[in-house]
Design a protein around this motif. Sequence first.
Motif, PDB file in Angstrom:
ATOM      1  N   LEU A 264       0.624  -1.135  -0.133  1.00  9.11           N
ATOM      2  CA  LEU A 264      -0.099  -0.054   0.116  1.00  9.11           C
ATOM      3  C   LEU A 264       0.957   1.246   0.176  1.00  9.11           C
ATOM      4  O   LEU A 264       0.549   2.279  -0.633  1.00  9.11           O
TER       5      LEU A 264
ATOM      6  N   SER B  69      -4.740   6.288   7.695  1.00 13.50           N
ATOM      7  CA  SER B  69      -5.738   5.645   8.526  1.00 13.50           C
ATOM      8  C   SER B  69      -6.021   4.269   8.284  1.00 13.50           C
ATOM      9  O   SER B  69      -6.025   3.517   9.501  1.00 13.50           O
ATOM     10  N   LYS B  70      -5.623   3.471   7.299  1.00 11.32           N
ATOM     11  CA  LYS B  70      -5.773   2.320   6.797  1.00 11.32           C
ATOM     12  C   LYS B  70      -4.638   1.463   7.817  1.00 11.32           C
ATOM     13  O   LYS B  70      -4.927   0.342   8.160  1.00 11.32           O
TER      14      LYS B  70
ATOM     15  N   GLY C 234      -5.564   8.666   3.811  1.00 11.40           N
ATOM     16  CA  GLY C 234      -6.182   7.349   3.629  1.00 11.40           C
ATOM     17  C   GLY C 234      -5.291   6.280   4.165  1.00 11.40           C
ATOM     18  O   GLY C 234      -5.779   5.331   4.964  1.00 11.40           O
TER      19      GLY C 234
END
Length: 76
Positions: A18, A63-64, A60
């Motif tokens: 990611l 947060s993930k 994002g």
Amino acid sequence: MNDSAWHWARLDRKGIALVQETESALGADFVLAYGPGGPVADASILAVALTESELECLQGVESKLGIVAVAYSRAH
């Protein structure tokens, strides 16, 4: 961010993937992931100026993964 409160985040393979996707999406040389712990510093890199949508992308990821992420480029 206080240098004494952060270290490199411990990421599993999905987290690393990611972060790498985020680097590509932002056009950054590096996205570094930090977690609570010891000091981190490197004078050979500079934080990237992000657009609002790029910042939302980075937030994002934070947060993930439950981390603090900063996009960097190599200092020239």
